[in-house]
Design a protein around this motif. Structure first.
Motif, PDB file in Angstrom:
ATOM      1  N   ARG A  66     -17.180 -15.325   7.736  1.00 44.75           N
ATOM      2  CA  ARG A  66     -17.806 -16.643   7.536  1.00 44.75           C
ATOM      3  C   ARG A  66     -16.991 -17.511   6.569  1.00 44.75           C
ATOM      4  O   ARG A  66     -17.435 -17.846   5.482  1.00 44.75           O
ATOM      5  N   TRP A  68     -16.363 -20.577   6.516  1.00 43.91           N
ATOM      6  CA  TRP A  68     -16.878 -21.920   6.277  1.00 43.91           C
ATOM      7  C   TRP A  68     -17.927 -21.935   5.170  1.00 43.91           C
ATOM      8  O   TRP A  68     -18.276 -22.999   4.680  1.00 43.91           O
ATOM      9  N   VAL A  69     -18.411 -20.775   4.740  1.00 47.49           N
ATOM     10  CA  VAL A  69     -19.422 -20.706   3.683  1.00 47.49           C
ATOM     11  C   VAL A  69     -18.701 -20.635   2.347  1.00 47.49           C
ATOM     12  O   VAL A  69     -17.771 -19.856   2.160  1.00 47.49           O
ATOM     13  N   GLU A  70     -19.143 -21.459   1.408  1.00 45.56           N
ATOM     14  CA  GLU A  70     -18.525 -21.462   0.075  1.00 45.56           C
ATOM     15  C   GLU A  70     -18.992 -20.218  -0.687  1.00 45.56           C
ATOM     16  O   GLU A  70     -20.190 -19.934  -0.754  1.00 45.56           O
ATOM     17  N   PRO A  71     -18.063 -19.468  -1.277  1.00 42.19           N
ATOM     18  CA  PRO A  71     -18.469 -18.260  -1.990  1.00 42.19           C
ATOM     19  C   PRO A  71     -19.259 -18.617  -3.249  1.00 42.19           C
ATOM     20  O   PRO A  71     -19.065 -19.682  -3.844  1.00 42.19           O
ATOM     21  N   PRO A  72     -20.151 -17.729  -3.685  1.00 49.22           N
ATOM     22  CA  PRO A  72     -20.937 -18.026  -4.884  1.00 49.22           C
ATOM     23  C   PRO A  72     -20.039 -18.080  -6.114  1.00 49.22           C
ATOM     24  O   PRO A  72     -19.053 -17.363  -6.232  1.00 49.22           O
TER      25      PRO A  72
END
Length: 82
Positions: A66, A68-72
């Motif tokens: 994934r 496209w998801v910004e990492p925490p």
């Protein structure tokens, strides 16, 4: 040799009878041509298979990673004691 002489020479060459081709040459050419066509077909199928495998690998990677998801964010410590 000027232009008219060259044109006349070309006309003489084109008006001559074509040379005789040995009969065993035809069979050899047909065999080679068939082999070339089979090789091209196999190469084309292998390229399509490689393209499909790369597409599937990319889709699987994209679904698992994934990107496209910004990492925490891990730079700020958790707030405690409020």
């Amino acid at each position: 040799m000027n232009r008219t002489e060259r044109e006349a020479a070309v006309r003489r060459i084109l008006e001559q009878a074509p040379p005789q081709v040995p009969p065993e040459l035809y069979a050899d050419v047909v065999r080679r041509g068939g082999r070339m066509l089979r090789r091209r077909t196999v190469a084309r199928r292998m390229m399509w298979l490689l393209l499909c495998a790369a597409t599937v690998a990319f889709v699987v990677w994209a679904l698992t990673a994934r990107p496209w998801v910004e990492p925490p964010s891990q730079t700020t410590p958790p707030v405690t004691g409020w």
